[in-house]
Enzyme design. Structure first.
Site, short mmCIF file in Angstrom:
data_model
loop_
_atom_site.label_atom_id
_atom_site.label_comp_id
_atom_site.label_asym_id
_atom_site.label_seq_id
_atom_site.Cartn_x
_atom_site.Cartn_y
_atom_site.Cartn_z
N ILE A 1 0.81 -1.21 0.07
CA ILE A 1 0.27 -0.09 0.01
C ILE A 1 1.04 1.36 -0.08
O ILE A 1 0.99 1.84 0.99
CB ILE A 1 -0.80 -0.13 1.31
N PRO A 2 1.63 1.51 -0.99
CA PRO A 2 2.48 2.59 -1.11
C PRO A 2 1.59 4.00 -0.87
O PRO A 2 0.42 4.08 -1.59
CB PRO A 2 2.99 2.80 -2.70
N HIS A 3 2.33 4.95 -0.43
CA HIS A 3 1.39 6.39 -0.01
C HIS A 3 2.48 7.38 0.13
O HIS A 3 3.78 6.99 0.64
CB HIS A 3 0.44 6.18 0.95
N ALA A 4 2.09 8.42 0.18
CA ALA A 4 3.06 9.75 0.92
C ALA A 4 1.94 10.70 1.78
O ALA A 4 1.08 9.98 2.34
CB ALA A 4 3.54 10.45 -0.37
N LEU B 1 -2.48 4.71 -2.33
CA LEU B 1 -3.35 5.54 -1.30
C LEU B 1 -2.99 6.80 -1.43
O LEU B 1 -1.91 7.36 -1.40
CB LEU B 1 -3.02 4.81 0.11
#
Lengths: 149, 90
Positions: free
Chosen positions: A62-65, A101
Site C-alpha cells: 500500500i504505497p502512499h505519501a 493510497l
C-alpha cells in the site's frame, strides 16, 4: 472520496521494478486528478527512504505519501500485477496487489482506510482480487467486502 | 496503558494497524489508548507498547516501550496472538 472505482483499477499489469509498480498505482490516481505529480514522486521517494514497510501482508503493498505532498481527493487505486515482484520485504514478498493510497488529511481518509481494512481483513477477498480477470469481478468483491463486518 | 502503532510516515499503514489493534484489544478486553504516528515521532514518545512491522522495529531499538512485531496487518489472528503474548501478562 474514490475507493477502488472502475477508472482507478488496472489488472494484469507488467512492471519492471517495485518503483515501476508504485508509479503505476500512482498514475491511476494522477490521471483522474486525485493527486498531483509531486505526490506520485513522493510515493516513490518514501519507498527509497523508508523501505518496503508498506508491504503490509503477503502479496499486498500500500504505497502512499503525505497529504501535503499533493493530494486533491482521498482515494485508493489498485494495480494487480501480471507477475509477482519482490519489494525487499523479509516476510511478505513477493507482491501482486498494489493499492495506491492518496492520503488526505480529511475525515474521508479514515473512512477510506476503514473500507480498505475491512476488505483486506478477509482472506477470501484477497484471494478473489488475486484471481480476478475483469474489473467487474474486482468490483463485485469490493461490494461484498463492504457488506461483511 | 499507552500503545503506539508506527509506520514510516504515520499517515496510512500505522492507521490501518491502529484500527485492527483497537479491535483486537477490545475483543480481548484490554483498555488502552492507541495512537498512530511516524517512526521518528515515536522514538521520542513515552509509551508502554509500540506495535510495528519487523522492518521498522530495528529503528526503534532502545526505546523504553516494549516492541511488538506484527507482520501481516490484515491477519486478526496474528494481531490477537501478538497482543495476548506480549500484553496480557502485564
Amino acid at each position: 472520496m474514490k475507493f477502488l472505482e472502475k477508472t482507478i483499477i488496472q489488472l494484469d499489469v507488467e512492471v519492471k521494478s517495485p518503483e515501476d509498480a508504485i508509479m503505476k498505482a500512482g498514475q491511476l490516481l494522477l490521471k483522474d486528478g486525485l493527486v498531483e505529480p509531486s505526490y506520485v514522486e513522493a510515493m516513490k521517494q518514501a519507498y527509497n527512504k523508508n523501505g518496503p514497510y508498506f508491504v503490509l501482508a503477503p502479496q499486498i503493498a500500500i504505497p502512499h505519501a503525505r497529504p501535503e505532498d499533493g493530494v486533491n481527493e482521498a482515494a485508493v487505486s489498485l494495480v494487480q500485477l501480471k507477475e509477482a515482484i519482490s519489494f525487499g520485504h523479509a516476510i511478505n514478498d513477493p507482491v501482486r496487489l498494489v493499492f495506491g493510497l492518496g492520503a488526505s488529511s480529511s475525515a474521508e481518509h479514515l473512512t477510506l482506510l476503514r473500507k480498505l481494512t475491512t476488505l483486506l481483513n478477509d482472506p477470501q477477498n484477497i484471494e478473489q482480487l488475486l484471481q480476478a480477470t475483469t474489473i467487474d469481478e474486482v468490483q463485485k468483491t469490493i461490494r461484498n467486502g463492504e457488506m461483511t463486518r | 496503558m499507552k500503545v503506539l502503532t508506527v509506520c514510516g510516515l504515520g499517515q496510512g499503514t500505522s492507521l490501518i494497524l491502529k484500527m485492527n489493534v483497537e479491535q483486537a484489544l477490545t475483543d480481548i478486553g484490554i483498555r488502552a489508548d492507541v495512537e498512530h504516528m511516524d517512526v521518528s515521532t515515536a522514538s521520542s514518545m513515552d509509551a508502554d507498547y509500540i506495535i510495528t512491522s519487523n522492518e521498522l522495529a530495528e529503528s526503534l531499538q532502545g526505546h523504553k516501550a516494549k516492541i511488538v512485531i506484527v507482520n501481516n496487518y490484515f491477519d486478526m489472528d496474528e494481531i490477537n496472538e501478538a497482543i495476548k503474548e506480549n500484553m496480557e501478562a502485564s
